[in-house]
Design a protein around this motif. Structure first.
Motif, PDB file in Angstrom:
ATOM      1  N   TRP A 177      75.124  69.089 -71.691  1.00  0.00           N
ATOM      2  CA  TRP A 177      74.593  67.724 -71.778  1.00  0.00           C
ATOM      3  C   TRP A 177      74.022  67.301 -70.420  1.00  0.00           C
ATOM      4  N   MET A 178      73.263  66.211 -70.405  1.00  0.00           N
ATOM      5  CA  MET A 178      72.729  65.655 -69.159  1.00  0.00           C
ATOM      6  C   MET A 178      72.954  64.141 -69.185  1.00  0.00           C
ATOM      7  N   ALA A 179      73.257  63.578 -68.013  1.00  0.00           N
ATOM      8  CA  ALA A 179      73.475  62.130 -67.932  1.00  0.00           C
ATOM      9  C   ALA A 179      73.150  61.634 -66.538  1.00  0.00           C
ATOM     10  N   ASN A 180      72.914  60.325 -66.428  1.00  0.00           N
ATOM     11  CA  ASN A 180      72.688  59.731 -65.119  1.00  0.00           C
ATOM     12  C   ASN A 180      73.915  59.939 -64.243  1.00  0.00           C
ATOM     13  N   ALA A 181      73.673  60.376 -63.004  1.00  0.00           N
ATOM     14  CA  ALA A 181      74.785  60.726 -62.115  1.00  0.00           C
ATOM     15  C   ALA A 181      75.701  59.533 -61.847  1.00  0.00           C
ATOM     16  N   ASP A 182      75.134  58.342 -61.707  1.00  0.00           N
ATOM     17  CA  ASP A 182      75.982  57.183 -61.391  1.00  0.00           C
ATOM     18  C   ASP A 182      76.953  56.884 -62.528  1.00  0.00           C
ATOM     19  N   LEU A 183      76.498  57.048 -63.776  1.00  0.00           N
ATOM     20  CA  LEU A 183      77.382  56.814 -64.916  1.00  0.00           C
ATOM     21  C   LEU A 183      78.465  57.896 -64.986  1.00  0.00           C
ATOM     22  N   VAL A 184      78.076  59.148 -64.800  1.00  0.00           N
ATOM     23  CA  VAL A 184      79.032  60.260 -64.835  1.00  0.00           C
ATOM     24  C   VAL A 184      80.123  60.060 -63.789  1.00  0.00           C
ATOM     25  N   LYS A 185      79.723  59.676 -62.579  1.00  0.00           N
ATOM     26  CA  LYS A 185      80.696  59.495 -61.501  1.00  0.00           C
ATOM     27  C   LYS A 185      81.601  58.307 -61.759  1.00  0.00           C
ATOM     28  N   ARG A 186      81.083  57.305 -62.447  1.00  0.00           N
ATOM     29  CA  ARG A 186      81.899  56.133 -62.766  1.00  0.00           C
ATOM     30  C   ARG A 186      82.953  56.467 -63.820  1.00  0.00           C
ATOM     31  N   ILE A 187      82.588  57.280 -64.788  1.00  0.00           N
ATOM     32  CA  ILE A 187      83.531  57.664 -65.845  1.00  0.00           C
ATOM     33  C   ILE A 187      84.532  58.685 -65.312  1.00  0.00           C
TER      34      ILE A 187
END
Length: 319
Positions: A177-187
């Protein structure tokens, strides 16, 4: 459109690659990342191996490859903390996770990152997985069955009306999968959910995302290997399914996602009942079975009676 070299218009993608004791598999995974048609990327590796074989292989094979950023974890961090450390080290705008025994298709990164050009407010994207044997040989029929089983079909393609549903019903894959880094780091990857940390992360990521896109095209290859990180706990009370059941039960969800919770519990509850029966926890297993009768088609399922028989035998064994 191919982007073989970085440009000011192409977001940087951090491919996060956790590994543990698989030097025979990881080179093929790294190579699949290096041959991407998309150029602006880095490969961030976290090695939890007990010996130096993986470190020696990467030093010998990729010493002159600046895109490979390797770190040996001493002492080993464990599955969840290793992935979390990769997210922390990632310097890209987007994060993509791939496991050491899996592969990316040559255009996998490009296919996923291109979705942001079409949907600038997108936060998470995922697509189909091929299924392959240990050597990487793809089984096309098995690949179709795999994606269909996880509700990844043509009619589901596009922006998801209920992003959180993707995680709850396990439509969202554990890698590729791919996601925005800021969201991934927040989760982040939580280390208090044992072997189901990938399911927990995927669910929390999709619940937090405003826009999630499912692409009905292949971007990664799931290799069926002889060993699994969760194999040692299968059938025990710390199995991934038991933790996943507890996580789904405890989630606070908006009303529109309650049907998705029910779908998740329909899959999880009978497996948990079976685990408790095998571990002679008859009272707990019976309570779960009787409070989730919808998972057994409200009694019109032979699986219920088989599980009740297992539980009764477990109760006799306890005395």
């Amino acid at each position: 459109m191919s982007s073989s070299s970085p440009s000011s218009h192409s977001p940087k993608v951090s491919i996060c690659l956790p590994t543990c004791n698989r030097p025979d598999l990881i080179a093929a995974c790294i190579d699949s990342c290096l041959v991407q048609t998309y150029g602006n990327l880095e490969i961030v590796i976290g090695d939890d191996s007990k010996d130096a074989r993986t470190q020696q292989l990467i030093t010998a094979r990729y010493a002159n490859e600046p895109r490979v950023r390797y770190a040996k974890n001493q002492p080993p961090l464990g599955q969840a903390r290793n992935v979390a450390s990769l997210f922390k080290r990632a310097s890209g705008d987007k994060i993509l996770l791939i496991h050491d025994d899996d592969l990316l298709t040559a255009d996998g990164v490009e296919k996923l990152v291109s979705l942001w050009a079409r949907h600038p407010e997108l936060e998470v994207a995922f697509a189909d997985q091929y299924e392959a044997d240990h050597s990487g040989a793809i089984d096309f029929d098995a690949s179709t069955r795999l994606n269909t089983a996880f509700r990844r079909t043509k009619d589901a393609e596009g922006l998801q009306a209920l992003p959180g549903r993707c995680g709850l019903i396990q439509m969202f894959p554990n890698n590729g999968w791919m996601a925005n880094a800021d969201l991934v780091k927040r989760i982040g990857y939580k280390d208090n959910y044992g072997m189901c940390c990938d399911f927990v992360f995927g669910t929390e990521l999709c619940l937090a995302a405003r826009k999630v896109f499912y692409l009905h095209e292949y971007v990664s290859v799931y290799r069926k290997t002889a060993t699994s990180i969760s194999h040692s706990t299968r059938g025990t009370t710390v199995a991934a399914t038991v933790s996943a059941y507890a996580f789904v039960k405890a989630l606070k969800l908006p009303p529109q996602l309650e049907p998705s919770r029910k779908l998740a519990l329909r899959r999880l509850a009978p497996i948990v009942v079976s685990v408790h029966a095998k571990n002679r926890q008859a009272v707990l297993g019976s309570k779960i079975a009787l409070t989730h009768l919808f998972a057994y088609n409200y009694g019109f399922s032979m699986r219920l009676y088989y599980h009740l028989l297992m539980l009764s035998r477990a109760a006799v064994g306890v005395r």
